[in-house]
Scaffold this motif. Structure first.
Motif, mmCIF file in Angstrom:
data_model
loop_
_atom_site.group_PDB
_atom_site.id
_atom_site.type_symbol
_atom_site.label_atom_id
_atom_site.label_comp_id
_atom_site.label_asym_id
_atom_site.label_seq_id
_atom_site.Cartn_x
_atom_site.Cartn_y
_atom_site.Cartn_z
ATOM 1 N N GLN A 190 -26.224 0.354 -64.145
ATOM 2 C CA GLN A 190 -25.500 -0.736 -63.497
ATOM 3 C C GLN A 190 -23.989 -0.534 -63.529
ATOM 4 N N LEU A 191 -23.540 0.500 -64.211
ATOM 5 C CA LEU A 191 -22.119 0.786 -64.235
ATOM 6 C C LEU A 191 -21.668 1.201 -62.839
ATOM 7 N N THR A 192 -20.662 0.527 -62.286
ATOM 8 C CA THR A 192 -20.223 0.820 -60.925
ATOM 9 C C THR A 192 -19.366 2.078 -60.887
ATOM 10 N N LEU A 193 -19.206 2.636 -59.689
ATOM 11 C CA LEU A 193 -18.344 3.810 -59.527
ATOM 12 C C LEU A 193 -16.903 3.472 -59.889
ATOM 13 N N GLN A 194 -16.483 2.250 -59.576
ATOM 14 C CA GLN A 194 -15.137 1.822 -59.940
ATOM 15 C C GLN A 194 -14.976 1.777 -61.458
ATOM 16 N N ALA A 195 -16.008 1.319 -62.155
ATOM 17 C CA ALA A 195 -15.953 1.272 -63.609
ATOM 18 C C ALA A 195 -15.881 2.677 -64.197
ATOM 19 N N VAL A 196 -16.686 3.594 -63.666
ATOM 20 C CA VAL A 196 -16.658 4.977 -64.157
ATOM 21 C C VAL A 196 -15.274 5.594 -63.944
#
Length: 259
Positions: A16-22
């Motif tokens: 569920q970790l978003t690309l923005q979060a990564v």
């Protein structure tokens, strides 16, 4: 100037970790973690697992501090002052971590369960620290997948019905005030009192519940059905899970007059 990312990391599922979060994590020098004690070591480990999966380079530091305890016995008029006091002591801890561990031109991050904008204190704490004026920094917010979104997805249901409102509230508010006027779909969080029991038996037959605990983790538990039938099972599962793990995070959608 120091900068801090407040990163929503979802309800527990690493996917569920978003690309923005990564992307934000990859640009972070220091990750701040508040340790809630031995009973909740797995919450810290989940954060470390995320870092291991997305920051394999190891080019970062982790700074941990003990999360101040909160007076959970405070009720009624004493509840709000107890929360304000706890948040202020939390701000003391975070202020020291930022001042002592984050360089003048470094980027830090707090990894926040679910979404930072939904029943989380991190944004308010950072604003309190800035208001004090002793430590200067900028911050930005990366939204995350909340337990509310995950709950609806796992139960394959919508949060609202066509043309009708939905309200998100706490167990304390539901127990004190009941269903909000004009609202038949209520999402309940932070419910240590299991406020849904208020509707068992008397009117419970016209209620439907979608309940989930530890959503998005290996310990996930899901129950749904008419409230009078589901409530005893939820109570038993909740008690067993809390005894086994020492803590519980659960969320539910309570639906009146289901279609």
């Amino acid at each position: 100037m120091r900068n801090i990312h407040v990163i929503g990391i979802g309800a527990g599922d690493p996917d569920q970790l978003t690309l923005q979060a990564v992307k934000a994590m990859k640009g972070t020098d220091v990750f701040f973690i508040l340790d809630k004690g031995a009973d909740k070591d797995d919450l810290v480990q989940l954060r470390r697992d995320l870092l291991g999966a997305h920051r394999a380079d190891g080019a970062f530091r982790v700074v941990e501090a003990r999360d101040p305890s909160r007076d959970r016995e405070a009720d009624g008029a004493g509840y709000s002052p107890a929360v304000v006091d706890w948040r202020s002591r939390r701000a003391d801890v975070c202020e020291r971590m930022i001042a002592d561990e984050l360089g003048a031109d470094e980027c830090g991050a707090f990894l926040v369960w679910g979404d930072p904008a939904l029943y989380d204190s991190t944004l308010g704490i950072l604003e309190e620290i800035l208001d004090r004026g002793a430590v200067a920094f900028t911050y930005d917010v990366v939204p995350g997948v909340s337990s509310v979104s995950s709950l609806a997805a796992r139960h394959r249901t919508g949060l609202n019905r066509v043309g009708r409102p939905v309200q998100i509230t706490t167990g304390r508010r539901l127990a004190d005030g009941g269903f909000p006027e004009g609202v038949d779909d209520v999402v309940v969080m932070l419910d240590a009192q299991q406020a849904f029991r208020r509707y068992q038996g008397e009117g419970g037959g016209d209620m439907y519940i979608y309940w989930g605990a530890y959503i998005g983790t290996a310990d996930e538990i899901l129950v749904s059905g008419p409230l009078d039938e589901a409530a005893p099972r939820i109570e038993a599962l909740r008690a067993e899970a809390r005894e086994r793990k020492g803590w519980i995070m659960d969320t539910y959608l309570l639906r009146r007059d289901p279609d």
